[in-house]
Design an enzyme around this catalytic site. Structure first.
Site, short mmCIF file in Angstrom:
data_model
loop_
_atom_site.label_atom_id
_atom_site.label_comp_id
_atom_site.label_asym_id
_atom_site.label_seq_id
_atom_site.Cartn_x
_atom_site.Cartn_y
_atom_site.Cartn_z
N CYS A 1 0.80 -1.23 0.00
CA CYS A 1 0.00 0.00 0.00
C CYS A 1 0.83 1.27 0.00
O CYS A 1 0.52 2.23 -0.72
CB CYS A 1 -1.00 0.00 1.15
SG CYS A 1 -0.27 0.11 2.81
N HIS B 1 -3.18 1.34 6.74
CA HIS B 1 -3.32 1.32 5.29
C HIS B 1 -3.06 2.73 4.78
O HIS B 1 -3.47 3.72 5.40
CB HIS B 1 -4.72 0.86 4.87
CG HIS B 1 -4.93 0.89 3.38
ND1 HIS B 1 -4.06 0.30 2.50
CD2 HIS B 1 -5.90 1.47 2.62
CE1 HIS B 1 -4.49 0.49 1.26
NE2 HIS B 1 -5.58 1.20 1.31
N ASP C 1 -7.32 6.01 -3.88
CA ASP C 1 -6.53 4.84 -3.45
C ASP C 1 -6.18 3.98 -4.66
O ASP C 1 -7.05 3.56 -5.41
CB ASP C 1 -7.33 4.02 -2.44
CG ASP C 1 -6.48 3.01 -1.69
OD1 ASP C 1 -5.31 2.80 -2.08
OD2 ASP C 1 -6.98 2.43 -0.71
N ASN D 1 -14.78 4.07 9.65
CA ASN D 1 -15.96 4.16 10.53
C ASN D 1 -16.71 2.85 10.74
O ASN D 1 -17.75 2.83 11.41
CB ASN D 1 -16.96 5.16 9.94
CG ASN D 1 -16.49 6.59 10.08
OD1 ASN D 1 -16.48 7.16 11.16
ND2 ASN D 1 -16.08 7.18 8.95
#
Length: 808
Positions: free
Chosen positions: A311, A369, A394, A435
């Site tokens: 990542c 991440h 991302d 969340n």
């Protein structure tokens, strides 16, 4: 004839280092024709004004090429075969965007025909070229593109002709590059403040954060957006890999979204192949990369995907290409990052009868991440600017987005925080990363009763979100940009899923479940007593509660079983109605909440590689009336940052009778020689604790992340850095392990180094001894410079160091 004429012109043309090599279309020329011999890009002036002077395309000695930003004037000098005569000569410019992928819309004009004007033109809606003046055979023009022009490679056609003459014009072709412009207020990527633009657009080195939220690790990263072939590679990804149509190349949203797919190789043979299994023999370990330059140059040269990335590597490379084309960008790290594979915003953690995590669900919580943010307006979402600003994006391939591609974002941070999940793009997925709710279940496997619902928590997900601080090499905490505090997380997730407050009775903490259930029963009983409805008068209050529950189900259309829902008298009797809110948890027994037992982990704040490790669990019985029998296990395991468990290092079961108002300590002492061979090279542990109070239905499960701190590399600068004079840099690493370091090597990069320097350490480095190496460099120009270093060995990997210095 034309060839001979062009040869003569090339011989008599004065040579200037900033002139572009163009192409003149051969043709029969009148002796009076004004002929373009060359163009002076005025590299120094335009590079300074457009903040592009560091690009290799601009500063190379052989055939430099102009790189400018849209919506802003730049100056060029046209060198002719004779003096320009205003009363007889005509100069026209044609700007053509490179269109390698057909747009499919023939009405789209990819050419901008611009007549040279002799008066100032303030019209920003059109391309303009204004005559500045002339000296001998040189004519100076100020050119300005529009602020919404297509970014990429363009071609200038200089057309010269004689007034009132039917002869074909002379044409000279010259390429140039046009980028987004964060300095232009009319550009969608306009970013106010020089400090921010310097950090998120111009800065070519930085850091990416890894580790844990309590032990943040800095990974130095060289973005190198100005180096050879980096800009060309970025544009190649747009035009050839993602095949973005030319009309869409004026949008930062379209470009960034295309990059988020092109950086991974899952769909279109993009830049990087991801690998998380530790098997890197066929390529390069993700830990070895120090920056984006080597990756992108290798990809652009071979046109094949590079092995391997994880990542932070995907985020580092994405930062490079976005900054290269002019989009403000920064990498962002989320600690406790949920990977929600089925989009229900619930991460299931399943524990078996041996207190081991089992893979019932594909969902995971990564220790950290890394993704990115870009700064841009979102006119595609709101003309009022409601969603302008930072957008999450991302490139790590996790889940497929629209059109079944592994891409993610841009997702407005304001939409993520406000739970506006319908907003484009991928807001729902990123919302869940910070969340989501973790549901902890005790699953005894096939043939046993339904799993026990131990508890839910929001504390394990989205613990902290950080990025590099503006102008400083330290983390900036931006968690509040993504989420509210955990006190409101339960309601937030439920609202995100479309549930009403009443529907939370099976997902909120136990006491709230009981209170909500009692309130529903009381309200229904009151309706029955008052005869407020015919149906309420015919059935009992509890049956009415069941009908009310049917209203509370999502969409109001699910079938509800006819068994009664009764208020629980004890915690162990709480069950889930079969079709209420969480169908996957239907029929589960909910674990009792027991405030009399407290669990606390105590550990050293910092544990360095080579030191012994100690973890202390304190179980406290705060009851003044009764003792508790506690049975369970505590285990220390090595893990990958993705949450994958590697090895059991130490631990086992325990049983203690804890008297009232007393506590029990359980210690795990782990010497270095017991753990170092069982770690991955990032040094991540997890402590797993599962315990049960035997005289109750209370079960406790907790996971605590730990990380070993790696040593630092000392970088010493000998002498005062001055332009044109040699300086010496020494790199030193002390071995703090209890074993020798073998096969050691230093890898050194910097803005003054064209390629990475590799220095191997010939002999093993004994405990408490140092590995050292020295390099010499000459700063070619004044200003800020940097050098970064990485040490790798068989026993210790990915140790980093960084030094910034200024040359006078």
């Amino acid at each position: 004839m034309a060839t001979f004429a062009n040869r003569i012109l090339s011989l008599i043309a004065p040579r200037r280092s900033t002139r572009a090599v163009g192409y003149t279309r051969p043709q029969s020329l009148s002796s009076n024709m004004l002929i373009t011999k060359s163009i002076d890009y005025r590299i120094s002036e335009n590079g300074r004004n457009h903040h592009t002077s560091k690009f290799d395309l601009m500063c190379r000695s052989d055939n430099p090429c102009l790189v400018v930003r849209r919506g802003q004037e730049f100056t060029i000098d046209l060198i002719f075969n004779r003096s320009f005569r205003m009363d007889k000569d005509v100069i026209d410019l044609v700007f053509k965007a490179e269109e390698l992928i057909p747009s499919g819309n023939h009405n789209i004009n990819l050419k901008k025909f611009v007549k040279v004007q002799f008066n100032t033109n303030d019209d920003t809606s059109q391309w303009t070229a204004v005559f500045v003046g002339q000296a001998d055979n040189c004519v100076s023009l100020k050119v300005r593109s529009t602020s919404n022009s297509y970014i990429g490679k363009w071609m200038i056609e200089v057309q010269t002709s004689l007034k009132n003459d039917d002869e074909m014009p002379n044409v000279h072709y010259i390429p140039f590059y046009l980028l987004f412009n964060p300095w232009c207020e009319l550009d969608d990527v306009y970013l106010e403040g020089d400090e921010k633009r310097n950090e998120y657009v111009l800065r070519d080195t930085g850091c990416i954060y890894r580790g844990t939220e309590e032990e943040i690790e800095t990974k130095d990263w060289n973005y190198s957006q100005y180096h050879e072939n980096i800009l060309d590679c970025a544009l190649y990804l747009i035009t050839h890999v993602q095949k973005v149509k030319t009309p869409d190349r004026n949008s930062a949203v379209h470009i960034a979204r295309a990059f988020s797919s092109a950086i991974n190789s899952n769909d279109n043979k993009g830049v990087l192949i991801g690998c998380w299994d530790g098997e890197y023999e066929k390529g390069t370990s993700p830990l070895i990369w120090m920056g984006s330059r080597e990756i992108l140059q290798q990809y652009y040269k071979n046109r094949t995907s590079v092995m391997y990335g994880q990542c932070w590597v995907f985020a580092g490379v994405l930062t490079t290409v976005l900054r290269a084309v002019g989009i403000p960008c920064r990498p962002v790290t989320n600690y406790g990052s949920a990977h929600d594979t089925n989009a229900d915003m619930i991460i299931e953690t399943n524990i078996d009868e041996k207190d081991e995590k089992i893979g019932v669900s594909a969902d995971k919580i990564w220790t950290y991440h890394v993704w990115n943010e870009i700064w841009t307006k979102r006119p595609d979402l709101s003309a009022r600017g409601d969603y302008d600003g930072w957008q999450a994006i991302d490139a790590t391939p996790q889940e497929k987005s629209e059109y079944k591609l592994f891409q993610c974002g841009p997702a407005p941070l304001v939409a993520i925080k406000q739970k506006e999940l319908q907003i484009s793009y991928d807001v729902e997925f990123i919302f869940s990363e910070v969340n989501a709710m973790e549901a902890i279940l005790r699953d005894l496997g096939v043939g046993h009763k339904a799993p026990t619902f131990i508890r839910e928590t929001y504390d394990s997900i989205g613990k902290e979100v950080v990025t590099k601080h503006l102008g400083k090499n330290m983390p900036e905490y931006i968690t509040s940009s993504y989420k509210y505090d955990n006190e409101t997380s339960a309601t937030g997730v439920a609202q995100a899923q479309g549930f009403t407050t009443q529907e939370l009775c099976v997902t909120l903490p136990l006491e709230i479940q009981q209170r909500v259930t009692q309130e529903i029963i009381q309200e229904s009983a009151q309706e029955a007593a008052q005869g407020s409805a015919q149906e309420s008068a015919e059935v009992s209050a509890q049956e009415s509660t069941q009908e009310s529950a049917q209203e509370f189900t999502k969409g109001g259309a699910q079938k509800v079983t006819k068994e009664k829902i009764e208020a629980p008298e004890t915690a162990s009797s709480v069950t889930f109605a079969d079709d209420l809110v969480r169908p996957k948890f239907a029929g589960m027994v909910v674990c009792e909440k027991l405030d009399e037992i407290k669990f606390e982990f105590v550990r050293s704040p910092v544990v360095e590689y080579g030191q012994n490790l100690k973890v202390l669990l304190i179980i406290q019985n705060v009851s003044l009336e009764r003792e508790h029998r506690i049975s369970g296990s505590i285990k220390l395991k090595s893990v990958m940052y993705t949450g994958k468990v590697l090895n059991l290092i130490k631990g086992g079961g325990f049983y203690h009778v804890i008297d009232k108002s007393s506590k029990q300590e359980i210690s795990l002492d782990v010497p270095f020689n017991e753990y170092y061979k069982l770690l991955d090279h990032q040094g991540h542990f997890k402590v797993f604790c599962t315990a049960k109070a035997l005289d109750t239905n209370f079960i406790h499960h907790e996971e605590v992340s730990l990380r070993l701190r790696k040593p630092t590399i000392k970088i010493s600068l000998l002498g005062t850095p001055t332009t044109g004079n040699e300086i010496e840099l020494t790199f030193e690493l002390r071995n703090k392990l209890m074993i020798p370091l073998t096969n050691g090597e230093f890898r050194i990069e910097g803005n003054l180094l064209k390629t990475q320097i590799l220095r191997k350490i010939k002999r093993g480095v004994q405990p408490d001894q140092c590995a050292t190496t020295t390099i010499k460099i000459i700063p070619p120009y004044p200003g800020e410079h940097y050098v970064s270093v990485q040490f790798m060995s068989k026993e210790l990997q990915d140790v980093n160091g960084h030094l910034n210095f200024t040359a006078n």
